[in-house]
Design a protein around this motif. Sequence first.
Motif, PDB file in Angstrom:
ATOM      1  N   PHE A   1      17.016 -56.441   3.758  1.00  0.00           N
ATOM      2  CA  PHE A   1      16.740 -55.031   4.022  1.00  0.00           C
ATOM      3  C   PHE A   1      16.023 -54.384   2.846  1.00  0.00           C
ATOM      4  O   PHE A   1      15.171 -53.503   3.030  1.00  0.00           O
ATOM      5  CB  PHE A   1      18.036 -54.281   4.330  1.00  0.00           C
ATOM      6  CG  PHE A   1      17.806 -52.885   4.849  1.00  0.00           C
ATOM      7  CD1 PHE A   1      17.405 -52.680   6.157  1.00  0.00           C
ATOM      8  CD2 PHE A   1      17.972 -51.783   4.021  1.00  0.00           C
ATOM      9  CE1 PHE A   1      17.178 -51.392   6.646  1.00  0.00           C
ATOM     10  CE2 PHE A   1      17.753 -50.498   4.487  1.00  0.00           C
ATOM     11  CZ  PHE A   1      17.357 -50.303   5.810  1.00  0.00           C
ATOM     12  N   GLU A   2      16.346 -54.818   1.646  1.00  0.00           N
ATOM     13  CA  GLU A   2      15.638 -54.287   0.480  1.00  0.00           C
ATOM     14  C   GLU A   2      14.160 -54.652   0.530  1.00  0.00           C
ATOM     15  O   GLU A   2      13.302 -53.836   0.166  1.00  0.00           O
ATOM     16  CB  GLU A   2      16.273 -54.836  -0.797  1.00  0.00           C
ATOM     17  CG  GLU A   2      17.652 -54.249  -1.107  1.00  0.00           C
ATOM     18  CD  GLU A   2      18.272 -54.857  -2.344  1.00  0.00           C
ATOM     19  OE1 GLU A   2      19.248 -54.268  -2.852  1.00  0.00           O
ATOM     20  OE2 GLU A   2      17.808 -55.924  -2.803  1.00  0.00           O
ATOM     21  N   ARG A   3      13.845 -55.856   1.006  1.00  0.00           N
ATOM     22  CA  ARG A   3      12.453 -56.303   1.082  1.00  0.00           C
ATOM     23  C   ARG A   3      11.729 -55.720   2.290  1.00  0.00           C
ATOM     24  O   ARG A   3      10.554 -55.390   2.213  1.00  0.00           O
ATOM     25  CB  ARG A   3      12.379 -57.838   1.136  1.00  0.00           C
ATOM     26  CG  ARG A   3      12.809 -58.556  -0.114  1.00  0.00           C
ATOM     27  CD  ARG A   3      12.366 -60.016  -0.091  1.00  0.00           C
ATOM     28  NE  ARG A   3      12.820 -60.704   1.120  1.00  0.00           N
ATOM     29  CZ  ARG A   3      13.983 -61.341   1.234  1.00  0.00           C
ATOM     30  NH1 ARG A   3      14.822 -61.357   0.213  1.00  0.00           N
ATOM     31  NH2 ARG A   3      14.304 -61.957   2.366  1.00  0.00           N
ATOM     32  N   HIS A   4      12.437 -55.636   3.416  1.00  0.00           N
ATOM     33  CA  HIS A   4      11.773 -55.258   4.671  1.00  0.00           C
ATOM     34  C   HIS A   4      12.604 -54.237   5.446  1.00  0.00           C
ATOM     35  O   HIS A   4      13.079 -54.528   6.556  1.00  0.00           O
ATOM     36  CB  HIS A   4      11.547 -56.498   5.543  1.00  0.00           C
ATOM     37  CG  HIS A   4      10.533 -57.453   5.000  1.00  0.00           C
ATOM     38  ND1 HIS A   4       9.188 -57.165   4.966  1.00  0.00           N
ATOM     39  CD2 HIS A   4      10.688 -58.693   4.465  1.00  0.00           C
ATOM     40  CE1 HIS A   4       8.540 -58.204   4.443  1.00  0.00           C
ATOM     41  NE2 HIS A   4       9.418 -59.133   4.127  1.00  0.00           N
ATOM     42  N   PRO A   5      12.740 -53.033   4.928  1.00  0.00           N
ATOM     43  CA  PRO A   5      13.467 -52.024   5.717  1.00  0.00           C
ATOM     44  C   PRO A   5      12.755 -51.711   7.031  1.00  0.00           C
ATOM     45  O   PRO A   5      13.392 -51.310   8.003  1.00  0.00           O
ATOM     46  CB  PRO A   5      13.495 -50.808   4.791  1.00  0.00           C
ATOM     47  CG  PRO A   5      12.347 -51.017   3.844  1.00  0.00           C
ATOM     48  CD  PRO A   5      12.268 -52.505   3.640  1.00  0.00           C
ATOM     49  N   GLU A   6      11.441 -51.945   7.080  1.00  0.00           N
ATOM     50  CA  GLU A   6      10.673 -51.657   8.300  1.00  0.00           C
ATOM     51  C   GLU A   6      10.942 -52.686   9.400  1.00  0.00           C
ATOM     52  O   GLU A   6      10.513 -52.487  10.542  1.00  0.00           O
ATOM     53  CB  GLU A   6       9.180 -51.623   7.973  1.00  0.00           C
ATOM     54  CG  GLU A   6       8.485 -52.958   7.800  1.00  0.00           C
ATOM     55  CD  GLU A   6       8.750 -53.628   6.445  1.00  0.00           C
ATOM     56  OE1 GLU A   6       8.172 -54.708   6.192  1.00  0.00           O
ATOM     57  OE2 GLU A   6       9.528 -53.061   5.635  1.00  0.00           O
TER      58      GLU A   6
END
Length: 731
Positions: free
Chosen positions: A419-424
Amino acid sequence: MKHTLIVAAATLLAINTTNASEMKQIRISTDRTDLVLKVAENGRLYQSYFGEKLLNEADLNQLGWSVHAASDGSVSRRGWEVYSGSGNEDFFEPALAITHNDGNPSTWLYYVSHSTREVEGGVQTDIVLRDDQYPVEVTLHYVAYPKENVIKTWSDIRHEEKKPILLSAYASTMLYFSRPAYYLTEFSSDWAKEAQMSTLPLQFGKKVIDTKLGSRAAMHTHPFFIVGLDQPAQERQGEVLMGTLAWTGNFRFTFEVDNVGNLRVIPGINPYASTYKLKRNETFTTPEFIFTLSTEGTGQGSRDLQTWARNYQLKDGKGPRLTLLNNWENTAFDFDQETLAELMREAKDLGVDMFLLDDGWFGNKYPRKDDKAGLGDWEVTHDKLPGGIGALTDSAREAGVKFGLWIEPEMVNPKSELFERHPEWAIHYPNRETYYYRNQLVLDMSNPAVQEYVYGVVDQLLKENPGIAYFKWDCNSPITNIYSPYLKADQGQLYIDHVRGIYRVLQRVHDNYPQVAMMLCSGGGARCDYEALKYFTEFWCSDNTDPVERIYIQWGFSQFFPAKAMCAHVTSWNRKASIKFRTDVASMCKLGFDLGLKELNADELLYCQQAVANWKRLQSVILDGDQYRLVSPYESNHMAVNYVNADGDKAVLFAYDIYPRYQEKLLPVKLQGLDPHKFYRIEEINLMPGVASALPTNGKVLSGDYLMKVGLDVLGFTPMQSCVVELTAVK
C-alpha cells in the motif's frame, strides 16, 4: 452498416409474418424437460412452453405464444418474450435496457437465425436477435445436458453504433410460468450463518434478491434459489425450478408476478451502480444461469445439479480430494517453523493427506501478527519462518504429507509495503474518509497492473516452492469506499470489470498450474458460485464449525452443490459435542481437521484415525455417489442423509440426533437409491474404541427393498448423537 442491419431485420420480419403455420420453433431439451421457443407472427421470439418433456413431437405444433387481453377487449401483442427489451409494449420488468447514441431508451429484438452444435455432455443452441432500428445484436446461448436434466444459458450483447451505448440492465435470461401459486425458497446468510433456508409465497408484484457487496458478494444472500410450483418445494415430490447464477460479484434475482398471475424469473448481474458503457464491437457476456426443472422435488433436482457439476463445471470434478489438517484453530497467528513441522507429523499420525498452513506466515516490515497488517506483502516472515516456505514443504515431505498454504491476494492492509508503494491499486475514495472492513481494502482487479501483481503472487510462490500442492484462497472483505482510481470517469464498470479481472487471474493460474488444488473461501461461504468453481476444487462453507450449526449449513448448500465441493472440518467449536459427533458431521462432506491432536485423549485419537481411514475408503461413495436427503433438520430434531454409488452396491448412511425432545416418537429412517433386488450387509462404522454398536440390525443382511420401505432404527434420544452405517451388497 446500420442501414444494412435494418434492411436485413426488416426482410426477416416480412418473412416471419407471412404465415402463422410457418413460425420457427426452437426446442431446447433434456431427457426430462422441454423449453420451447417460438418466433411469432411479429418476428419476435417468445417462450411457448417450459415443463416436463413432451413425448410426441407433433404436439409441439399445437403450442402457440402467450398473449394478453387488453382492458378494451382487444388482443395485446404483449407475450412471454424470451429476452424482452426496455421501451417495448411489455409493461413489466425487462431483461435488457439500452440507451442508444441518440438518447432513445428502447430496444426491440427480432429473430434472425439459430443454430445447434454438440458440446461436451450436451447440445448448444445459439439464437441471434437484432433490433430493427439500431445496429444492436443479442445472441442467446443455451446448453442442454440431456442425461443430467440441466440447462445453462447466457447472452452476448454487442453493437455497431458509432459511440458507446449504455447498458442499464443485462439479465442472463428470462423464464415464465403460469401456475395457480408460486413459493420461493431463498438462502440468506451472514458470517457463521450461511445457507439459511426460508420459504415464502410469491404474490402480485416483485420479490428481489440481490447483493451490492462487490467482493465477498454472497455474504448476506447466496446466488441460488428454489421456486416451488403450485406448492412449497418438497424433497421427494412436486415440481420445482432450481436455479443458480455463475457469478462471483453482485447478482440480482427478480421474481415478478403480473396482473394475471403469471411469474417471470429474471436472473443476472445486479445493475446497481453499474451502468455499463459498451464500446462499438465490444461484446458484453452475461454470466451463466444454470437451472433444472424437477418433477420429483428438490432431491432429484439436487442430484441432477450435483452430477452435472462433477461432470462438467467443478475443477477436477471427477478426481479425488485431499483430507487435511489445518493449523488455524490450534495456533492462530502464534507459530514457528518447528511448531508447524510437529503439526505435519501429527497430520501424518492422524492419517490425512495434507497439512494446511493458514494466515500469519508473511510480512517483514509489517509482520502479520494479527489482521491489522501485512496483507499484500507475500514474503515469509523471516524471524518466524527462517527457512521459508521451502523448509516447510521439506518438512511436509519428510512427514509424508502434502503441503497447502493460505493466501488472500485480492486484499491489502493499509499497513503494508504494497500500500505504501501503490495506494492507487486499492479501491478507495480520493476525497472522503476511508472506511475499513476488517482493517483492509480491496485491490482494484479492474486494473491490469493489479491483475498482473495478483497472478505474480501465486506464480512466484509456486515457482519458488513447487512442493505447494494446495491453496486456500480467501477473500475477507466486501468492496468499501467504492471508487476505482484506474477507471476514473467510468465507475459504472467497476463492479463488473473487477470480477472479470479476478477471472482473468484465476484462468492463468488454472492454465499454468492445473495440478494445484484450491479451496474457495470468503470469510466462510460468501463465495459459492459455479463460475469460480471452474477454478477451485472445493469451497469453504462456513467459519462456523459447530456441528449442530453445520448440519443446517451443509443441508442448505447440498441443495445445489455436491459433497465433493463442500469443505467441512472437525474443530473445537462446541466442546459439548463429542469428537465422534463433530467428526461424523464433517464426514458427510469433504473431510478435514483443524484442531490440535494433543487435546484428544487416546480413545478420541484412535477414533479419529479410524474415521479418517473409513472416509478415505468410502470417499468414492460419499463424494461421487448420488445423495439422498432423508430427514430434514428444518422439519424434525434430527437429520439423515445417504449416498449410493453408481452401481448400487455400496451406500453410506449418516444419521444425527440434534436436540431430541423427551420421549418423542422416533421413526425408522427409510433409505433411498438402493437396488431393491440386491441384499446389503449392514455395518455401523465410526464407533468409539470399546463401544459396541447399538444398531439392532448391525451385521444383518437386508434387501434394498426392505431398507427403502421399512428402514433402519438409527435415531435416538441423546442430544448430539450420530450413527454412520456402511451398506455393502452381497452376492
